[in-house]
Scaffold this motif. Sequence first.
Motif, PDB file in Angstrom:
ATOM      1  N   THR A   1     -10.111   5.661  -3.248  1.00 13.83           N
ATOM      2  CA  THR A   1     -10.563   6.598  -2.203  1.00 13.83           C
ATOM      3  C   THR A   1      -9.611   7.791  -2.135  1.00 13.83           C
ATOM      4  N   ARG A   2      -8.311   7.512  -2.303  1.00 14.85           N
ATOM      5  CA  ARG A   2      -7.341   8.629  -2.322  1.00 14.85           C
ATOM      6  C   ARG A   2      -7.612   9.542  -3.513  1.00 14.85           C
ATOM      7  N   PHE A   3      -7.831   8.917  -4.677  1.00 14.72           N
ATOM      8  CA  PHE A   3      -8.084   9.747  -5.864  1.00 14.72           C
ATOM      9  C   PHE A   3      -9.351  10.587  -5.650  1.00 14.72           C
TER      10      PHE A   3
ATOM     11  N   GLY B   1      15.546   4.158  -2.308  1.00 13.05           N
ATOM     12  CA  GLY B   1      14.305   4.932  -2.372  1.00 13.05           C
ATOM     13  C   GLY B   1      13.137   4.032  -2.722  1.00 13.05           C
ATOM     14  N   ASN B   2      12.074   4.654  -3.199  1.00  8.69           N
ATOM     15  CA  ASN B   2      10.859   3.889  -3.510  1.00  8.69           C
ATOM     16  C   ASN B   2      10.674   3.738  -5.017  1.00  8.69           C
ATOM     17  N   ALA B   3      11.714   3.299  -5.702  1.00 10.22           N
ATOM     18  CA  ALA B   3      11.656   3.212  -7.167  1.00 10.22           C
ATOM     19  C   ALA B   3      10.681   2.132  -7.632  1.00 10.22           C
TER      20      ALA B   3
ATOM     21  N   ILE C   1      -5.998  12.853   0.570  1.00 12.71           N
ATOM     22  CA  ILE C   1      -4.859  11.942   0.768  1.00 12.71           C
ATOM     23  C   ILE C   1      -4.034  11.868  -0.521  1.00 12.71           C
ATOM     24  N   PRO C   2      -2.878  12.501  -0.520  1.00 13.35           N
ATOM     25  CA  PRO C   2      -2.013  12.367  -1.704  1.00 13.35           C
ATOM     26  C   PRO C   2      -1.418  10.955  -1.768  1.00 13.35           C
ATOM     27  N   SER C   3      -0.786  10.640  -2.861  1.00 12.79           N
ATOM     28  CA  SER C   3      -0.104   9.338  -2.964  1.00 12.79           C
ATOM     29  C   SER C   3       1.134   9.501  -3.835  1.00 12.79           C
ATOM     30  N   SER C   4       2.142   8.667  -3.547  1.00 14.13           N
ATOM     31  CA  SER C   4       3.410   8.824  -4.273  1.00 14.13           C
ATOM     32  C   SER C   4       3.580   7.846  -5.427  1.00 14.13           C
ATOM     33  N   GLY C   5       2.756   6.839  -5.526  1.00 18.44           N
ATOM     34  CA  GLY C   5       2.870   5.961  -6.693  1.00 18.44           C
ATOM     35  C   GLY C   5       2.836   4.469  -6.408  1.00 18.44           C
ATOM     36  N   GLU C   6       3.348   4.071  -5.221  1.00 16.82           N
ATOM     37  CA  GLU C   6       3.470   2.616  -5.022  1.00 16.82           C
ATOM     38  C   GLU C   6       2.120   1.912  -4.994  1.00 16.82           C
ATOM     39  N   GLY C   7       1.109   2.588  -4.435  1.00 19.68           N
ATOM     40  CA  GLY C   7      -0.227   1.977  -4.406  1.00 19.68           C
ATOM     41  C   GLY C   7      -0.756   1.777  -5.819  1.00 19.68           C
TER      42      GLY C   7
ATOM     43  N   GLY D   1      14.180  -1.817  -0.903  1.00 19.48           N
ATOM     44  CA  GLY D   1      12.931  -1.248  -0.384  1.00 19.48           C
ATOM     45  C   GLY D   1      13.132  -0.972   1.098  1.00 19.48           C
ATOM     46  N   THR D   2      12.878   0.261   1.490  1.00 24.15           N
ATOM     47  CA  THR D   2      13.129   0.672   2.879  1.00 24.15           C
ATOM     48  C   THR D   2      11.814   1.028   3.548  1.00 24.15           C
ATOM     49  N   SER D   3      11.560   0.454   4.691  1.00 30.13           N
ATOM     50  CA  SER D   3      10.341   0.801   5.431  1.00 30.13           C
ATOM     51  C   SER D   3      10.693   1.106   6.890  1.00 30.13           C
ATOM     52  N   GLY D   4       9.778   1.788   7.538  1.00 30.06           N
ATOM     53  CA  GLY D   4       9.988   2.140   8.943  1.00 30.06           C
ATOM     54  C   GLY D   4       9.958   3.640   9.174  1.00 30.06           C
TER      55      GLY D   4
ATOM     56  N   LEU E   1       8.943  -5.967  -3.794  1.00 31.80           N
ATOM     57  CA  LEU E   1       8.408  -6.316  -2.472  1.00 31.80           C
ATOM     58  C   LEU E   1       7.935  -5.057  -1.734  1.00 31.80           C
ATOM     59  N   LYS E   2       8.707  -3.990  -1.862  1.00 28.29           N
ATOM     60  CA  LYS E   2       8.329  -2.732  -1.197  1.00 28.29           C
ATOM     61  C   LYS E   2       7.039  -2.164  -1.806  1.00 28.29           C
ATOM     62  N   MET E   3       6.867  -2.365  -3.115  1.00 28.78           N
ATOM     63  CA  MET E   3       5.641  -1.900  -3.776  1.00 28.78           C
ATOM     64  C   MET E   3       4.417  -2.590  -3.166  1.00 28.78           C
ATOM     65  N   ILE E   4       4.511  -3.917  -3.022  1.00 26.70           N
ATOM     66  CA  ILE E   4       3.380  -4.659  -2.447  1.00 26.70           C
ATOM     67  C   ILE E   4       3.201  -4.268  -0.979  1.00 26.70           C
ATOM     68  N   HIS E   5       4.309  -4.106  -0.274  1.00 29.53           N
ATOM     69  CA  HIS E   5       4.262  -3.647   1.125  1.00 29.53           C
ATOM     70  C   HIS E   5       3.450  -2.350   1.220  1.00 29.53           C
ATOM     71  N   ASN E   6       3.740  -1.425   0.309  1.00 29.28           N
ATOM     72  CA  ASN E   6       3.032  -0.138   0.375  1.00 29.28           C
ATOM     73  C   ASN E   6       1.570  -0.286  -0.014  1.00 29.28           C
ATOM     74  N   GLY E   7       1.281  -1.232  -0.922  1.00 24.86           N
ATOM     75  CA  GLY E   7      -0.125  -1.512  -1.241  1.00 24.86           C
ATOM     76  C   GLY E   7      -0.858  -1.986   0.008  1.00 24.86           C
ATOM     77  N   ILE E   8      -0.221  -2.886   0.752  1.00 31.08           N
ATOM     78  CA  ILE E   8      -0.819  -3.381   2.001  1.00 31.08           C
ATOM     79  C   ILE E   8      -1.007  -2.211   2.971  1.00 31.08           C
ATOM     80  N   GLU E   9      -0.004  -1.344   3.009  1.00 41.59           N
ATOM     81  CA  GLU E   9      -0.067  -0.150   3.879  1.00 41.59           C
ATOM     82  C   GLU E   9      -1.315   0.698   3.543  1.00 41.59           C
ATOM     83  N   TYR E  10      -1.596   0.845   2.238  1.00 45.98           N
ATOM     84  CA  TYR E  10      -2.782   1.611   1.830  1.00 45.98           C
ATOM     85  C   TYR E  10      -4.049   0.984   2.430  1.00 45.98           C
ATOM     86  N   GLY E  11      -4.155  -0.339   2.267  1.00 45.85           N
ATOM     87  CA  GLY E  11      -5.360  -1.034   2.721  1.00 45.85           C
ATOM     88  C   GLY E  11      -5.514  -0.974   4.231  1.00 45.85           C
TER      89      GLY E  11
END
Length: 298
Positions: free
Chosen positions: A267-269, A93-95, A238-244, A118-121, A169-179
């Motif tokens: 911006t999400r907040f 999961g996205n722990a 835009i909700p968010s789950s935490g990784e950002g 970390g799972t993406s896709g 790594l998945k946390m940073i990946h999701n941060g990049i995804e936000y941007g």
Amino acid sequence: MDITIIGLGKMGMGIAENLLSHHHQVAGFDIDPSVAERLTKLGGIYYSDIEQLKKRDKQQIIWLMLPAGDLTNQMVENILSLLDAGDIVIDAGNAHYQDSKNNYERCQAKGIHFLDVGTSGGVAGAQKGACMMVGGDKEIFDQLEPVFADLCVEKGVIYSGPAGSGHYLKMIHNGIEYGMMQSIGEGFNLLHHSPYAYEMSEVAQVFNHGSVIRSWLMELTENIYRERVDMQEIAGVIPSSGEGKWTVEEALRLNVNLPVITQSLMTRFASEDYDKISEKLVALLRNQFGGHDFIKGE
Ligand SMILES: O=C(CO)[C@H](O)[C@H](O)COP(=O)(O)O
């Protein structure tokens, strides 16, 4: 291999489907029994009770696909009493990576192995070929490497290092995804305001062919415009789950500059702040000191 999935939501069921299509044996548990039919149709076995984990007499591989935080941590706690030394727990999961480090320690104390993945896709990736970032003991990764190879696209799996490193790594990946998503949203917003009547699906399509910014997110942007979604009917929230947020917290902890991702989170907040007291107060303040008009709400 013989794998038990706990959490058969969209991602967990996708992983089950993917594993079964690669001829692994899959059992699964979910608190929602309505998923049983789908799993059995796919060829898996549904466990109606987590206690059924007890029944095995060989090494168990448990794949957790649950919402991050208390649910995942509590499930690790629950299954520890059902597993034996040598069994393997995978949290895909996205722990938060600190939770994963703690869960690794808790498992280790009982001789149980733990990998943080970390799972993406997205859902399609889970079903057909994902990207996975795996932290934990290298020999356990090596043992399960064929499973990851089956689940992931070519070159879509990495052993990232010790416990926590996969979810870090998945946390940073999701941060990049936000941007990246924020940037696409802003660019297209400006195009909507432009003096030209661009056909946005065509724009997204051309951005996706040979351009520097071609990407899956741009493909999804094209899909959205091709579906003729009425933007008036979509709330700009835009909700968010935490990784950002965790990514921004990590940058603050390490004193690292992170303006784009931080602004994307803010911006999400802002989008979720229906009261907009800050904007209202600024409008009232400029009215107070300068007599400038403010617009009354409905
Ligand atoms: O992991 C993902 C994709 O890589 C998830 O889709 C992600 O959890 C969505 O995050 P958020 O709700 O914060 O936008």
